[in-house]
Design an enzyme around this catalytic site. Structure first.
Site, PDB file in Angstrom:
ATOM      1  N   ASN A   9       0.640  -0.825  -0.189  1.00  0.00           N
ATOM      2  CA  ASN A   9      -0.032  -0.079  -0.178  1.00  0.00           C
ATOM      3  C   ASN A   9       0.853   0.804  -0.167  1.00  0.00           C
ATOM      4  OD1 ASN A   9      -1.765   2.395   0.257  1.00  0.00           O
ATOM      5  ND2 ASN A   9      -2.360   1.362   2.823  1.00  0.00           N
ATOM      6  N   TRP A  10       0.895   1.824  -1.088  1.00  0.00           N
ATOM      7  CA  TRP A  10       1.583   2.750  -1.457  1.00  0.00           C
ATOM      8  C   TRP A  10       1.700   4.274  -0.431  1.00  0.00           C
ATOM      9  CZ3 TRP A  10       4.107   2.070  -7.221  1.00  0.00           C
ATOM     10  CH2 TRP A  10       5.061   1.040  -7.287  1.00  0.00           C
ATOM     11  N   LYS A  11       0.579   4.702  -0.603  1.00  0.00           N
ATOM     12  CA  LYS A  11      -0.307   5.257   0.210  1.00  0.00           C
ATOM     13  C   LYS A  11      -0.530   6.515  -0.965  1.00  0.00           C
ATOM     14  CE  LYS A  11      -0.579   2.981   4.915  1.00  0.00           C
ATOM     15  NZ  LYS A  11      -0.573   3.608   5.988  1.00  0.00           N
ATOM     16  N   HIS A  94      -9.886   1.031   4.979  1.00  0.00           N
ATOM     17  CA  HIS A  94      -8.065   0.811   5.709  1.00  0.00           C
ATOM     18  C   HIS A  94      -8.799   2.274   6.459  1.00  0.00           C
ATOM     19  CE1 HIS A  94      -4.427   2.400   6.572  1.00  0.00           C
ATOM     20  NE2 HIS A  94      -3.938   1.883   5.418  1.00  0.00           N
ATOM     21  N   GLU A  96      -7.396   4.763   7.714  1.00  0.00           N
ATOM     22  CA  GLU A  96      -6.993   6.062   6.849  1.00  0.00           C
ATOM     23  C   GLU A  96      -8.200   7.109   6.900  1.00  0.00           C
ATOM     24  OE1 GLU A  96      -2.038   5.576   7.284  1.00  0.00           O
ATOM     25  OE2 GLU A  96      -3.093   5.613   5.308  1.00  0.00           O
ATOM     26  N   GLU A 166      -5.920  -4.361  10.566  1.00  0.00           N
ATOM     27  CA  GLU A 166      -4.493  -3.804  11.012  1.00  0.00           C
ATOM     28  C   GLU A 166      -4.918  -2.755  12.593  1.00  0.00           C
ATOM     29  OE1 GLU A 166      -4.867  -0.500   7.959  1.00  0.00           O
ATOM     30  OE2 GLU A 166      -6.797  -0.554   8.685  1.00  0.00           O
ATOM     31  N   GLY A 172       1.812   2.655  10.941  1.00  0.00           N
ATOM     32  CA  GLY A 172       2.564   4.239  10.907  1.00  0.00           C
ATOM     33  C   GLY A 172       3.231   4.308  11.754  1.00  0.00           C
ATOM     34  N   SER A 211       3.014  -1.867  10.273  1.00  0.00           N
ATOM     35  CA  SER A 211       4.904  -2.248  10.472  1.00  0.00           C
ATOM     36  C   SER A 211       5.168  -2.465  10.280  1.00  0.00           C
ATOM     37  CB  SER A 211       5.023  -0.960  11.358  1.00  0.00           C
ATOM     38  OG  SER A 211       4.714   0.253  11.797  1.00  0.00           O
ATOM     39  N   GLY A 232       2.905  -1.176   4.279  1.00  0.00           N
ATOM     40  CA  GLY A 232       3.419  -0.027   3.998  1.00  0.00           C
ATOM     41  C   GLY A 232       4.610   1.328   3.947  1.00  0.00           C
ATOM     42  N   GLY A 233       4.907   1.396   4.576  1.00  0.00           N
ATOM     43  CA  GLY A 233       6.227   2.188   4.376  1.00  0.00           C
ATOM     44  C   GLY A 233       7.348   1.311   3.881  1.00  0.00           C
TER      45      GLY A 233
END
Length: 249
Positions: A9-11, A94, A96, A166, A172, A211, A232-233
């Site tokens: 997930n590159w957001k 999600h 967010e 999640e 994050g 994470s 994610g990151g």
């Protein structure tokens, strides 16, 4: 035997050049004969990414989509649009978007339902906040989120849905749920489904998101009820994401 699935997930990150480099590295480094992989990119890059990953067996997904087929919805994108540019998957629920865009359980259920109707696989996200976990409400929150979708589409529809657990407090933040905490939540989720349909529960792909990185992926995905990751990151670093995919096998 459930086949592992790892999603990037590159957001709201990336650019044409770096995305192309990542796509090339993913295509070269991920053994898709043993693990399913997907990349969820910002809408403006989906078309290019679909071309870059063509022939690689790595799927492309959108981070959200509108439930309407078309109309006066400035800034929105329909499921038919993302499908036309090569998407086979879409994120729903999600955390967010639940927080920043006010997406309720009902909205998430409707998005999940319309994705199924469009022939796109939803990756349906659930999870609790730190406050909810510390107050002992993790199971109640997760069950409420799941039941909202089951009430809308029926439990049998989860044969075509991927679930991603999640914990919001681990997204994050660099804080990862321990393997034991993650397994406990995943086992609860699978048991909740088993009470409704044992066959669906046994085959359901449940991802861990929060994470995940190369250093902890093997321990997390090695748990009996964790079938992969929503990353994610670490998915913005080619070596990290390729290593996570390798750890899932």
């Amino acid at each position: 035997m459930r086949r592992p699935f790892v999603a990037a997930n590159w957001k709201m990150n990336g650019d044409l050049a770096s995305n192309a480099n990542l796509a090339q590295a993913f295509a070269a480094g991920i053994d898709t004969s043993k693990v399913d992989a997907a990349v969820f990119a910002p809408h403006v890059y989906l078309s290019a990414l679909s071309e870059q990953l063509k022939g690689s067996k790595i799927s492309v997904g959108a981070q959200t989509a509108n439930t309407a087929a078309s109309g006066a919805f400035t800034g929105e994108t329909s499921l038919s649009m993302i499908k036309e540019v090569g998407c086979t998957h879409v994120l729903t629920g999600h955390s967010e978007r639940r927080v920043m865009n006010g997406e309720t359980d009902e909205v998430v259920a409707e998005k999940t339902a319309t994705a199924l109707e469009a022939g796109i696989t939803p990756v349906f996200c659930i999870g609790e906040t730190l406050e909810e976990r510390e107050s002992g409400n993790m199971e109640a929150v997760v069950a409420r989120q799941i039941n909202a979708v089951i009430d809308r589409v029926g439990v049998e529809a989860f044969a075509n849905i991927i679930v991603a657990y999640e914990p919001v407090w681990a997204i994050g933040t660099g804080v990862t749920a321990s393997a034991e905490q993650a397994q406990e939540a995943h086992a609860f989720i699978r048991q909740l489904f088993a009470q409704k349909n044992a066959d669906v529960a046994e085959k359901l792909i449940i991802l861990y998101g929060g994470s995940m990185k190369a250093a902890n992926a093997k321990e997390l995905i090695g748990q009996p009820d964790i079938d992969g990751g929503l990353v994610g990151g670490a998915s913005m670093i080619a070596e990290e994401f390729v290593a996570i995919c390798a750890a899932a096998v």
